[in-house]
Design a protein around this motif. Structure first.
Motif, PDB file in Angstrom:
ATOM      1  N   GLY A  80     -82.503  28.619 -12.818  1.00 18.92           N
ATOM      2  CA  GLY A  80     -81.995  27.262 -12.724  1.00 18.92           C
ATOM      3  C   GLY A  80     -80.494  27.152 -12.834  1.00 18.92           C
ATOM      4  O   GLY A  80     -79.926  26.128 -12.509  1.00 18.92           O
ATOM      5  N   LEU A  81     -79.815  28.200 -13.296  1.00 14.89           N
ATOM      6  CA  LEU A  81     -78.362  28.111 -13.386  1.00 14.89           C
ATOM      7  C   LEU A  81     -77.703  28.349 -12.043  1.00 14.89           C
ATOM      8  O   LEU A  81     -76.569  27.960 -11.834  1.00 14.89           O
ATOM      9  CB  LEU A  81     -77.807  29.105 -14.406  1.00 14.89           C
ATOM     10  N   GLY A  82     -78.364  29.027 -11.134  1.00 10.94           N
ATOM     11  CA  GLY A  82     -77.804  29.215  -9.806  1.00 10.94           C
ATOM     12  C   GLY A  82     -76.647  30.190  -9.772  1.00 10.94           C
ATOM     13  O   GLY A  82     -75.854  30.185  -8.849  1.00 10.94           O
ATOM     14  N   PHE A  83     -76.524  31.055 -10.762  1.00 11.46           N
ATOM     15  CA  PHE A  83     -75.404  31.988 -10.792  1.00 11.46           C
ATOM     16  C   PHE A  83     -75.412  32.942  -9.609  1.00 11.46           C
ATOM     17  O   PHE A  83     -74.387  33.465  -9.223  1.00 11.46           O
ATOM     18  CB  PHE A  83     -75.443  32.831 -12.069  1.00 11.46           C
ATOM     19  N   ALA A  84     -76.572  33.197  -9.022  1.00 11.62           N
ATOM     20  CA  ALA A  84     -76.653  34.195  -7.971  1.00 11.62           C
ATOM     21  C   ALA A  84     -75.911  33.792  -6.709  1.00 11.62           C
ATOM     22  O   ALA A  84     -75.736  34.597  -5.827  1.00 11.62           O
ATOM     23  CB  ALA A  84     -78.110  34.489  -7.631  1.00 11.62           C
ATOM     24  N   GLN A  85     -75.431  32.574  -6.632  1.00  5.67           N
ATOM     25  CA  GLN A  85     -74.707  32.143  -5.448  1.00  5.67           C
ATOM     26  C   GLN A  85     -73.263  32.634  -5.448  1.00  5.67           C
ATOM     27  O   GLN A  85     -72.557  32.456  -4.480  1.00  5.67           O
ATOM     28  CB  GLN A  85     -74.726  30.620  -5.367  1.00  5.67           C
ATOM     29  N   THR A  86     -72.795  33.235  -6.543  1.00  4.24           N
ATOM     30  CA  THR A  86     -71.420  33.708  -6.621  1.00  4.24           C
ATOM     31  C   THR A  86     -71.379  35.188  -6.313  1.00  4.24           C
ATOM     32  O   THR A  86     -72.135  35.967  -6.869  1.00  4.24           O
ATOM     33  CB  THR A  86     -70.839  33.442  -8.028  1.00  4.24           C
ATOM     34  N   ARG A  87     -70.475  35.587  -5.434  1.00  3.24           N
ATOM     35  CA  ARG A  87     -70.370  36.985  -5.047  1.00  3.24           C
ATOM     36  C   ARG A  87     -69.787  37.818  -6.172  1.00  3.24           C
ATOM     37  O   ARG A  87     -69.086  37.328  -7.030  1.00  3.24           O
ATOM     38  CB  ARG A  87     -69.462  37.105  -3.832  1.00  3.24           C
ATOM     39  N   GLY A 134     -71.196  28.863 -17.246  1.00  2.00           N
ATOM     40  CA  GLY A 134     -72.390  28.315 -17.855  1.00  2.00           C
ATOM     41  C   GLY A 134     -73.000  29.289 -18.830  1.00  2.00           C
ATOM     42  O   GLY A 134     -72.438  30.344 -19.127  1.00  2.00           O
ATOM     43  N   GLY A 135     -74.152  28.924 -19.323  1.00  2.00           N
ATOM     44  CA  GLY A 135     -74.856  29.763 -20.289  1.00  2.00           C
ATOM     45  C   GLY A 135     -75.916  28.944 -20.991  1.00  2.00           C
ATOM     46  O   GLY A 135     -76.519  28.050 -20.406  1.00  2.00           O
ATOM     47  N   LEU A 136     -76.109  29.248 -22.270  1.00  3.93           N
ATOM     48  CA  LEU A 136     -77.129  28.603 -23.072  1.00  3.93           C
ATOM     49  C   LEU A 136     -76.511  27.998 -24.324  1.00  3.93           C
ATOM     50  O   LEU A 136     -75.468  28.461 -24.790  1.00  3.93           O
ATOM     51  CB  LEU A 136     -78.195  29.617 -23.491  1.00  3.93           C
ATOM     52  N   VAL A 137     -77.186  26.998 -24.866  1.00  7.20           N
ATOM     53  CA  VAL A 137     -76.888  26.498 -26.205  1.00  7.20           C
ATOM     54  C   VAL A 137     -78.102  26.863 -27.049  1.00  7.20           C
ATOM     55  O   VAL A 137     -79.231  26.461 -26.736  1.00  7.20           O
ATOM     56  CB  VAL A 137     -76.656  24.972 -26.235  1.00  7.20           C
ATOM     57  N   ARG A 163     -83.284  29.776 -30.594  1.00  7.97           N
ATOM     58  CA  ARG A 163     -84.081  28.780 -29.882  1.00  7.97           C
ATOM     59  C   ARG A 163     -83.159  27.920 -29.036  1.00  7.97           C
ATOM     60  O   ARG A 163     -82.079  27.525 -29.492  1.00  7.97           O
ATOM     61  CB  ARG A 163     -84.835  27.904 -30.877  1.00  7.97           C
ATOM     62  N   PRO A 164     -83.558  27.597 -27.811  1.00 10.81           N
ATOM     63  CA  PRO A 164     -82.719  26.725 -26.989  1.00 10.81           C
ATOM     64  C   PRO A 164     -82.601  25.340 -27.619  1.00 10.81           C
ATOM     65  O   PRO A 164     -83.558  24.837 -28.201  1.00 10.81           O
ATOM     66  CB  PRO A 164     -83.444  26.667 -25.652  1.00 10.81           C
ATOM     67  N   VAL A 165     -81.430  24.753 -27.483  1.00  9.94           N
ATOM     68  CA  VAL A 165     -81.192  23.415 -28.009  1.00  9.94           C
ATOM     69  C   VAL A 165     -80.948  22.492 -26.818  1.00  9.94           C
ATOM     70  O   VAL A 165     -79.968  22.656 -26.086  1.00  9.94           O
ATOM     71  CB  VAL A 165     -79.996  23.381 -28.985  1.00  9.94           C
ATOM     72  N   ALA A 166     -81.836  21.538 -26.643  1.00 10.43           N
ATOM     73  CA  ALA A 166     -81.747  20.586 -25.533  1.00 10.43           C
ATOM     74  C   ALA A 166     -80.915  19.375 -25.928  1.00 10.43           C
ATOM     75  O   ALA A 166     -80.710  19.095 -27.103  1.00 10.43           O
ATOM     76  CB  ALA A 166     -83.147  20.141 -25.127  1.00 10.43           C
ATOM     77  N   ARG A 167     -80.428  18.671 -24.907  1.00 12.94           N
ATOM     78  CA  ARG A 167     -79.708  17.400 -25.076  1.00 12.94           C
ATOM     79  C   ARG A 167     -78.426  17.535 -25.891  1.00 12.94           C
ATOM     80  O   ARG A 167     -78.001  16.595 -26.551  1.00 12.94           O
ATOM     81  CB  ARG A 167     -80.626  16.334 -25.686  1.00 12.94           C
ATOM     82  N   VAL A 168     -77.796  18.702 -25.837  1.00 10.72           N
ATOM     83  CA  VAL A 168     -76.481  18.875 -26.450  1.00 10.72           C
ATOM     84  C   VAL A 168     -75.445  18.423 -25.432  1.00 10.72           C
ATOM     85  O   VAL A 168     -75.450  18.887 -24.284  1.00 10.72           O
ATOM     86  CB  VAL A 168     -76.226  20.337 -26.857  1.00 10.72           C
ATOM     87  N   PHE A 225     -75.355  17.390 -20.348  1.00  9.08           N
ATOM     88  CA  PHE A 225     -76.258  17.649 -21.458  1.00  9.08           C
ATOM     89  C   PHE A 225     -77.064  18.902 -21.152  1.00  9.08           C
ATOM     90  O   PHE A 225     -77.546  19.074 -20.029  1.00  9.08           O
ATOM     91  CB  PHE A 225     -77.179  16.453 -21.685  1.00  9.08           C
ATOM     92  N   SER A 226     -77.192  19.773 -22.154  1.00  4.35           N
ATOM     93  CA  SER A 226     -78.008  20.969 -21.952  1.00  4.35           C
ATOM     94  C   SER A 226     -79.445  20.546 -21.642  1.00  4.35           C
ATOM     95  O   SER A 226     -79.932  19.529 -22.134  1.00  4.35           O
ATOM     96  CB  SER A 226     -77.959  21.866 -23.197  1.00  4.35           C
ATOM     97  N   ASP A 227     -80.105  21.329 -20.791  1.00  2.00           N
ATOM     98  CA  ASP A 227     -81.461  20.979 -20.382  1.00  2.00           C
ATOM     99  C   ASP A 227     -82.480  21.437 -21.427  1.00  2.00           C
ATOM    100  O   ASP A 227     -82.116  21.922 -22.502  1.00  2.00           O
ATOM    101  CB  ASP A 227     -81.760  21.500 -18.971  1.00  2.00           C
ATOM    102  N   ALA A 228     -83.762  21.316 -21.123  1.00  2.00           N
ATOM    103  CA  ALA A 228     -84.824  21.651 -22.075  1.00  2.00           C
ATOM    104  C   ALA A 228     -84.791  23.117 -22.495  1.00  2.00           C
ATOM    105  O   ALA A 228     -85.264  23.472 -23.575  1.00  2.00           O
ATOM    106  CB  ALA A 228     -86.187  21.317 -21.472  1.00  2.00           C
ATOM    107  N   ASP A 229     -84.209  23.973 -21.659  1.00  2.00           N
ATOM    108  CA  ASP A 229     -84.085  25.395 -21.978  1.00  2.00           C
ATOM    109  C   ASP A 229     -82.721  25.731 -22.553  1.00  2.00           C
ATOM    110  O   ASP A 229     -82.368  26.913 -22.663  1.00  2.00           O
ATOM    111  CB  ASP A 229     -84.354  26.237 -20.736  1.00  2.00           C
TER     112      ASP A 229
END
Length: 196
Positions: free
Chosen positions: A19-26, A77-80, A86-91, A116-120
């Motif tokens: 879902g982050l779509g990082f693979a679109q960057t060369r 990007g990344g994670l919160v 544990r992922p933190v949503a709605r940050v 806002f960070s997503d559910a993951d």
């Protein structure tokens, strides 16, 4: 030209962060471990000053790069995460940084925005590699406001920058993982908040 190695690395990133779509960057060459590590020995992401150029009430947007804007495109990007990984949503993740010439927009919201960070726990912005601000190394300012808990204000830094050694605020724990080339960059940072 995309090589087989590039495709394998892109697939690995997609499976690690769907879902982050990082693979679109060369030129993707990022390790996939969380930064900084969380778990039993968790150390929350260090705080840093917000600096003189913070502007509240930024627009909610993930696309900070505007058509025709000078600078190397950057997908960051990344994670919160919590201390327990544990992922933190709605940050609310609020970012701001200098343009390619090292100038901040203090009249409007250019290169400023929040999401806002997503559910993951995922967050991501499309922007440009910040220019060098006089007296500082290359950096991005970030505020994270979880639904419950204190606001974290910090800055993210880039590896292999000559200015890192001279910048009194630089903290290696805030280095992003970086990939890409001179035409496009990708960066990852996983925030660990001081919450369970």
């Amino acid at each position: 030209m995309t090589t087989r190695r590039d495709l394998l690395l892109q697939a690995a990133m997609l499976s690690a962060l769907p879902g982050l779509g990082f693979a679109q960057t060369r030129g993707l060459t990022l390790p996939l471990e969380p930064t900084p590590p969380c778990g039993e020995q968790a150390v929350p992401t260090p705080e840093q000053t917000e600096g003189p150029y913070y502007t509240p009430q930024t627009p909610q947007k993930t696309q900070l790069r505007e058509p025709g804007m000078a600078g190397i495109p950057l997908r960051i990007g990344g994670l919160v995460l919590s201390r327990r990984c544990r992922p933190v949503a709605r940050v609310m993740v609020d970012v701001w940084h200098a343009d390619a010439n090292g100038q901040y927009d203090n009249a409007g919201y250019r290169l400023r925005g929040h999401q806002f960070s997503d559910a993951d726990g995922r967050w991501q912005f499309e922007t440009i590699l910040p220019g060098l601000y006089p007296g500082r190394t290359r950096h991005i300012h970030v505020k994270l406001q979880p639904p419950r808990g204190d606001i974290l204000t910090t800055q993210l830094y880039f590896p292999s920058e000559p200015g890192n050694a001279r910048d009194g605020l630089f903290d290696r724990r805030l280095l992003v993982q970086m990939g890409g080339d001179d035409t496009a960059k990708i960066a990852r940072y996983d925030f660990v908040l001081d919450i369970d």
